[in-house]
Design a protein around this motif. Structure first.
Motif, mmCIF file in Angstrom:
data_model
loop_
_atom_site.group_PDB
_atom_site.id
_atom_site.type_symbol
_atom_site.label_atom_id
_atom_site.label_comp_id
_atom_site.label_asym_id
_atom_site.label_seq_id
_atom_site.Cartn_x
_atom_site.Cartn_y
_atom_site.Cartn_z
ATOM 1 N N UNK A 27 32.256 -22.975 12.044
ATOM 2 C CA UNK A 27 33.579 -23.091 12.587
ATOM 3 C C UNK A 27 34.616 -23.687 11.751
ATOM 4 N N UNK A 28 34.103 -25.012 11.234
ATOM 5 C CA UNK A 28 35.130 -25.671 10.547
ATOM 6 C C UNK A 28 35.724 -25.078 9.325
ATOM 7 N N UNK A 29 34.588 -24.406 8.635
ATOM 8 C CA UNK A 29 35.165 -23.759 7.321
ATOM 9 C C UNK A 29 35.959 -22.461 7.768
ATOM 10 N N UNK A 30 35.506 -21.681 8.548
ATOM 11 C CA UNK A 30 36.181 -20.480 8.962
ATOM 12 C C UNK A 30 37.394 -20.941 9.393
ATOM 13 N N UNK A 31 37.683 -21.838 10.248
ATOM 14 C CA UNK A 31 39.044 -22.233 10.904
ATOM 15 C C UNK A 31 39.887 -22.657 9.759
ATOM 16 N N UNK A 32 39.344 -23.286 8.975
ATOM 17 C CA UNK A 32 40.279 -23.933 7.626
ATOM 18 C C UNK A 32 40.639 -22.885 6.838
ATOM 19 N N UNK A 33 39.746 -22.100 6.624
ATOM 20 C CA UNK A 33 40.292 -21.011 5.677
ATOM 21 C C UNK A 33 41.148 -20.143 6.339
#
Length: 297
Positions: A27-33
């Motif tokens: 969730x963190x990486x997907x959202x940041x991207x």
């Protein structure tokens, strides 16, 4: 207890925390991207996923470490598990060393190789004037690299003998206080342990406050920002990531203080305290490198 049970630890129940960690990181990486690549004003969904991932990570850490603490206090661990924890912490710190080595390597490459090349070394001055701007000065920090106003403009650098020196003294002092606390723990002197552990926390908090003040000064008085060319980018990348590590280390120190207060550790069994002490000493050493190579030279 059989010999195999002395050597190996078999969990009494399954744990869901690795799965929670996987979902949180996704969730963190997907959202940041998606937040980064979104058009202006359209990054709300990415931001939501990013914040949800961060909250899940925080919850995962609280839940997982609470489970580990409970297992430790209930006597479910043996020497083999202790050795595995030590090896894991050693590899973690090694990965952190490599992380900072990458940024120090980038600093060395830009400062010692790229800047001279852009100054025309080996290619003549025509190269600089063709690809950069007239009157470019091949230097580092305020001595050169001050670009036109549209790409950062003139900027100043932070003096190493003011806030950076104070922060160096703070971290060196914190290394002494946490060592005294460690010796007090092994000697069974609980009051000394709590006092010097609290002092270590205080030094960490003051360090962060001083660094925040330095950043405000850099932006408001020296025009030193992330847009200040390669110098500004490397300055904030190195000091910012170190500040993040100090923040995490301070949080860990606070948690360990409460565990010491509750009497979770004994003279013989206190690896959690040792792990945090190792991490804090690593943070100290990295700062010394930053002080020398980012501020002084």
């Amino acid at each position: 207890m059989s010999q195999s049970q002395d050597i190996y630890f078999i969990p009494s129940k399954r744990t869901e925390w690795p799965i929670v960690a996987m979902v949180a990181l996704f969730l963190t990486v997907f959202g940041a991207a998606h937040w980064i690549v979104a058009e202006p004003g359209q990054g709300g969904l990415g931001k939501t996923f990013f914040l949800l991932g961060l909250l899940t990570i925080i919850g995962m850490f609280i839940g997982w470490f609470s489970a580990v603490i409970h297992e430790s206090l209930s006597g479910e661990y043996n020497p083999q598990v202790d050795r595995s924890f030590r090896m894991g912490m050693m590899w973690f710190i090694f990965s952190e060393v490599m992380f900072f080595c990458a940024f120090f390597g980038a600093l060395f490459y830009i400062r010692m190789l790229s800047v001279p090349w852009l100054g025309g070394h080996g290619a003549g001055g025509e190269f600089t004037h063709a690809f950069l701007w007239d009157h470019y000065v091949s230097g580092w920090g305020a001595k050169g690299g001050n670009g036109p106003a549209e790409i950062g403009g003139m900027f100043g650098t932070m003096s190493p003998w003011q806030i950076p020196l104070i922060n160096t003294l703070l971290l060196l002092s914190s290394g002494v206080t946490i060592t005294i606390a460690h010796h007090a723990l092994k000697a069974g002197h609980r009051s000394t342990l709590l006092i010097f552990q609290a002092l270590t926390v205080m030094f960490g908090v003051v360090f962060l406050a001083m660094q925040a003040h330095e950043y405000i000064e850099a932006y408001t008085h020296f025009n030193l920002t992330l847009h200040s060319g390669a110098y500004g980018a490397t300055f904030f990348m190195l000091t910012g990531f170190h500040g993040l590590h100090v923040t995490l280390g301070t949080i860990m120190l606070i948690v360990i203080w409460f565990r010491c207060f509750k009497g979770h550790f004994t003279k013989e069994h206190h690896f959690a305290f040792e792990a945090v002490a190792w991490y804090w000493h690593f943070v100290d050493v990295v700062w010394l490198g930053l002080f020398v190579f980012v501020y002084v030279f």
